[in-house]
Design a protein around this motif. Structure first.
Motif, PDB file in Angstrom:
ATOM      1  N   SER A 141      17.609 -18.018   7.879  1.00 40.71           N
ATOM      2  CA  SER A 141      17.062 -17.149   8.923  1.00 40.71           C
ATOM      3  C   SER A 141      15.629 -16.705   8.631  1.00 40.71           C
ATOM      4  CB  SER A 141      17.951 -15.914   9.102  1.00 40.71           C
ATOM      5  OG  SER A 141      17.894 -15.092   7.949  1.00 40.71           O
ATOM      6  N   CYS A 142      15.069 -17.152   7.517  1.00 43.28           N
ATOM      7  CA  CYS A 142      13.741 -16.698   7.107  1.00 43.28           C
ATOM      8  C   CYS A 142      12.649 -17.296   7.980  1.00 43.28           C
ATOM      9  CB  CYS A 142      13.473 -17.046   5.651  1.00 43.28           C
ATOM     10  SG  CYS A 142      11.856 -16.488   5.075  1.00 43.28           S
ATOM     11  N   THR A 143      11.907 -16.415   8.629  1.00 44.07           N
ATOM     12  CA  THR A 143      10.722 -16.819   9.386  1.00 44.07           C
ATOM     13  C   THR A 143       9.512 -16.040   8.911  1.00 44.07           C
ATOM     14  OG1 THR A 143      11.218 -15.196  11.110  1.00 44.07           O
ATOM     15  CG2 THR A 143      12.047 -17.439  11.456  1.00 44.07           C
ATOM     16  N   MET A 144       9.656 -15.337   7.821  1.00 44.63           N
ATOM     17  CA  MET A 144       8.572 -14.504   7.309  1.00 44.63           C
ATOM     18  C   MET A 144       7.461 -15.380   6.744  1.00 44.63           C
ATOM     19  SD  MET A 144      10.842 -11.537   5.467  1.00 44.63           S
ATOM     20  CE  MET A 144       9.425 -10.732   4.730  1.00 44.63           C
ATOM     21  N   SER A 187       4.331 -10.391   2.729  1.00 39.15           N
ATOM     22  CA  SER A 187       5.700  -9.866   2.769  1.00 39.15           C
ATOM     23  C   SER A 187       6.702 -10.947   2.354  1.00 39.15           C
ATOM     24  CB  SER A 187       6.039  -9.318   4.157  1.00 39.15           C
ATOM     25  OG  SER A 187       5.979 -10.340   5.136  1.00 39.15           O
ATOM     26  N   HIS A 188       6.457 -12.177   2.776  1.00 38.47           N
ATOM     27  CA  HIS A 188       7.304 -13.310   2.393  1.00 38.47           C
ATOM     28  C   HIS A 188       7.238 -13.524   0.882  1.00 38.47           C
ATOM     29  CE1 HIS A 188       7.904 -17.725   1.760  1.00 38.47           C
ATOM     30  NE2 HIS A 188       8.950 -17.494   2.528  1.00 38.47           N
ATOM     31  N   ASP A 189       6.029 -13.484   0.338  1.00 39.99           N
ATOM     32  CA  ASP A 189       5.847 -13.680  -1.097  1.00 39.99           C
ATOM     33  C   ASP A 189       6.554 -12.589  -1.898  1.00 39.99           C
ATOM     34  OD1 ASP A 189       4.293 -15.836  -0.365  1.00 39.99           O
ATOM     35  OD2 ASP A 189       2.382 -14.833  -0.780  1.00 39.99           O
ATOM     36  N   GLU A 190       6.432 -11.348  -1.428  1.00 41.67           N
ATOM     37  CA  GLU A 190       7.072 -10.234  -2.131  1.00 41.67           C
ATOM     38  C   GLU A 190       8.590 -10.333  -2.039  1.00 41.67           C
ATOM     39  OE1 GLU A 190       5.556  -7.972  -4.186  1.00 41.67           O
ATOM     40  OE2 GLU A 190       3.789  -9.201  -3.788  1.00 41.67           O
ATOM     41  N   LEU A 191       9.105 -10.769  -0.891  1.00 44.39           N
ATOM     42  CA  LEU A 191      10.554 -10.935  -0.763  1.00 44.39           C
ATOM     43  C   LEU A 191      11.054 -11.979  -1.752  1.00 44.39           C
ATOM     44  CD1 LEU A 191      13.138 -10.096   0.722  1.00 44.39           C
ATOM     45  CD2 LEU A 191      12.720 -11.998   2.295  1.00 44.39           C
ATOM     46  N   HIS A 192      10.281 -13.035  -1.937  1.00 46.91           N
ATOM     47  CA  HIS A 192      10.687 -14.065  -2.901  1.00 46.91           C
ATOM     48  C   HIS A 192      10.676 -13.545  -4.328  1.00 46.91           C
ATOM     49  CE1 HIS A 192      11.599 -17.803  -0.844  1.00 46.91           C
ATOM     50  NE2 HIS A 192      10.827 -17.333   0.118  1.00 46.91           N
ATOM     51  N   LYS A 193       9.828 -12.588  -4.620  1.00 43.39           N
ATOM     52  CA  LYS A 193       9.836 -11.976  -5.961  1.00 43.39           C
ATOM     53  C   LYS A 193      11.158 -11.263  -6.209  1.00 43.39           C
ATOM     54  CE  LYS A 193       4.887 -11.053  -6.408  1.00 43.39           C
ATOM     55  NZ  LYS A 193       3.919  -9.967  -6.630  1.00 43.39           N
ATOM     56  N   TRP A 194      11.766 -10.752  -5.142  1.00 40.69           N
ATOM     57  CA  TRP A 194      13.097 -10.143  -5.275  1.00 40.69           C
ATOM     58  C   TRP A 194      14.176 -11.214  -5.196  1.00 40.69           C
ATOM     59  CZ3 TRP A 194      17.027 -10.317  -1.569  1.00 40.69           C
ATOM     60  CH2 TRP A 194      18.197  -9.646  -1.949  1.00 40.69           C
ATOM     61  N   LEU A 195      14.034 -12.141  -4.248  1.00 34.34           N
ATOM     62  CA  LEU A 195      15.094 -13.100  -3.962  1.00 34.34           C
ATOM     63  C   LEU A 195      15.356 -14.068  -5.111  1.00 34.34           C
ATOM     64  CD1 LEU A 195      17.149 -14.164  -1.922  1.00 34.34           C
ATOM     65  CD2 LEU A 195      15.328 -15.604  -0.965  1.00 34.34           C
ATOM     66  N   ASN A 206       0.824  -1.210   0.000  1.00 35.08           N
ATOM     67  CA  ASN A 206       0.000   0.000   0.000  1.00 35.08           C
ATOM     68  C   ASN A 206       0.859   1.261   0.000  1.00 35.08           C
ATOM     69  OD1 ASN A 206      -2.541  -1.381   0.040  1.00 35.08           O
ATOM     70  ND2 ASN A 206      -2.176  -1.816   2.212  1.00 35.08           N
ATOM     71  N   GLY A 207       1.874   1.272  -0.856  1.00 33.74           N
ATOM     72  CA  GLY A 207       2.758   2.426  -0.980  1.00 33.74           C
ATOM     73  C   GLY A 207       3.899   2.457   0.018  1.00 33.74           C
ATOM     74  N   GLU A 208       3.958   1.498   0.910  1.00 31.66           N
ATOM     75  CA  GLU A 208       5.003   1.439   1.941  1.00 31.66           C
ATOM     76  C   GLU A 208       5.913   0.235   1.688  1.00 31.66           C
ATOM     77  OE1 GLU A 208       5.359   3.773   4.354  1.00 31.66           O
ATOM     78  OE2 GLU A 208       3.632   4.821   3.499  1.00 31.66           O
ATOM     79  N   LYS A 209       7.126   0.327   2.222  1.00 32.01           N
ATOM     80  CA  LYS A 209       8.058  -0.791   2.106  1.00 32.01           C
ATOM     81  C   LYS A 209       7.608  -1.940   3.017  1.00 32.01           C
ATOM     82  CE  LYS A 209      12.085   2.042   1.085  1.00 32.01           C
ATOM     83  NZ  LYS A 209      13.465   2.386   1.518  1.00 32.01           N
ATOM     84  N   TRP A 210       7.912  -3.148   2.590  1.00 29.96           N
ATOM     85  CA  TRP A 210       7.613  -4.342   3.372  1.00 29.96           C
ATOM     86  C   TRP A 210       8.627  -4.479   4.502  1.00 29.96           C
ATOM     87  CZ3 TRP A 210       3.208  -6.819   2.429  1.00 29.96           C
ATOM     88  CH2 TRP A 210       2.625  -6.684   1.159  1.00 29.96           C
ATOM     89  N   LEU A 211       8.177  -4.985   5.634  1.00 32.99           N
ATOM     90  CA  LEU A 211       9.074  -5.246   6.750  1.00 32.99           C
ATOM     91  C   LEU A 211       9.741  -6.605   6.549  1.00 32.99           C
ATOM     92  CD1 LEU A 211       6.894  -4.114   9.792  1.00 32.99           C
ATOM     93  CD2 LEU A 211       8.767  -2.870   8.699  1.00 32.99           C
ATOM     94  N   VAL A 212      11.040  -6.634   6.779  1.00 30.58           N
ATOM     95  CA  VAL A 212      11.819  -7.872   6.726  1.00 30.58           C
ATOM     96  C   VAL A 212      12.258  -8.173   8.146  1.00 30.58           C
ATOM     97  CG1 VAL A 212      13.927  -8.938   5.830  1.00 30.58           C
ATOM     98  CG2 VAL A 212      12.580  -7.412   4.366  1.00 30.58           C
ATOM     99  N   ASN A 213      12.192  -9.443   8.541  1.00 31.77           N
ATOM    100  CA  ASN A 213      12.567  -9.754   9.925  1.00 31.77           C
ATOM    101  C   ASN A 213      14.032  -9.398  10.173  1.00 31.77           C
ATOM    102  OD1 ASN A 213      13.823 -11.966   8.707  1.00 31.77           O
ATOM    103  ND2 ASN A 213      12.915 -13.467  10.056  1.00 31.77           N
ATOM    104  N   GLU A 214      14.303  -8.966  11.385  1.00 28.04           N
ATOM    105  CA  GLU A 214      15.623  -8.458  11.770  1.00 28.04           C
ATOM    106  C   GLU A 214      16.729  -9.494  11.588  1.00 28.04           C
ATOM    107  OE1 GLU A 214      16.501  -5.286  12.512  1.00 28.04           O
ATOM    108  OE2 GLU A 214      14.411  -4.770  12.071  1.00 28.04           O
ATOM    109  N   GLU A 215      16.403 -10.775  11.747  1.00 25.07           N
ATOM    110  CA  GLU A 215      17.414 -11.820  11.611  1.00 25.07           C
ATOM    111  C   GLU A 215      17.939 -11.938  10.186  1.00 25.07           C
ATOM    112  OE1 GLU A 215      14.672 -12.589  14.950  1.00 25.07           O
ATOM    113  OE2 GLU A 215      14.295 -12.344  12.823  1.00 25.07           O
TER     114      GLU A 215
END
Length: 154
Positions: free
Chosen positions: A101-104, A108-116, A52-61
């Motif tokens: 280290s992925c616990t997402m 947000s997990h799906d979007e990270l995989h689009k980058w990863l 929604n126009g904001e960056k996704w949160l990635v877990n700190e680990e």
């Protein structure tokens, strides 16, 4: 044929993300790396989108491994290094730790995989490259990949 293999590995990834069976650490790392590298949801063919126009949160680990990979690429470029095979190995190590280290979960997990997924493919391309000029082009793609990460994730 390639799509069939990717589908099969994607199914294995889905299973491994939810599997609590015991494996040795090296087996687990290999499986996770391979599975996450080919993990795709139906929407992953699309570009990464914002929340929604904001960056996704990635877990700190996970963040240190992304930042270390980015640092490795930046140092390689700034210092005019030439051992792109060593860089590829270092990036693979960071990516393996990132995946472990992925616990997402969820969007947000799906979007990270689009980058990863494409990022892992670029690292694989660098690993398999034999020409230094082409390797430098791949390193530039990696630099762009990390820039894209920062556009969509925090």
């Amino acid at each position: 044929m390639k799509k069939t293999i990717l589908l099969g590995i994607s199914v294995m990834l889905f299973w491994s993300c939810n599997n609590t069976g015991k494996t040795t650490p090296s087996e687990e790392t290999e499986v996770q790396t391979e599975n996450h590298a080919t993990h795709q949801h139906a929407e992953s063919a699309d570009a990464v989108e914002l929340d929604n126009g904001e960056k996704w949160l990635v877990n700190e680990e996970m963040k240190p491994f992304v930042l270390k990979g980015e640092e490795l690429v930046s140092t390689y470029i700034q210092d005019n290094q030439t051992d792109f095979k060593a860089l590829a190995e270092q990036l693979k190590d960071q990516n393996t730790q990132l995946i472990k280290s992925c616990t997402m979960t969820g969007k947000s997990h799906d979007e990270l995989h689009k980058w990863l997924h494409p990022h892992l493919e670029i690292v694989k391309t660098l690993e398999n490259e034999t020409d230094a000029t082409k390797a430098n082009e791949v390193v530039a793609q990696l630099q762009h990949s990390y820039k894209e990460y920062h556009e969509y994730f925090q």
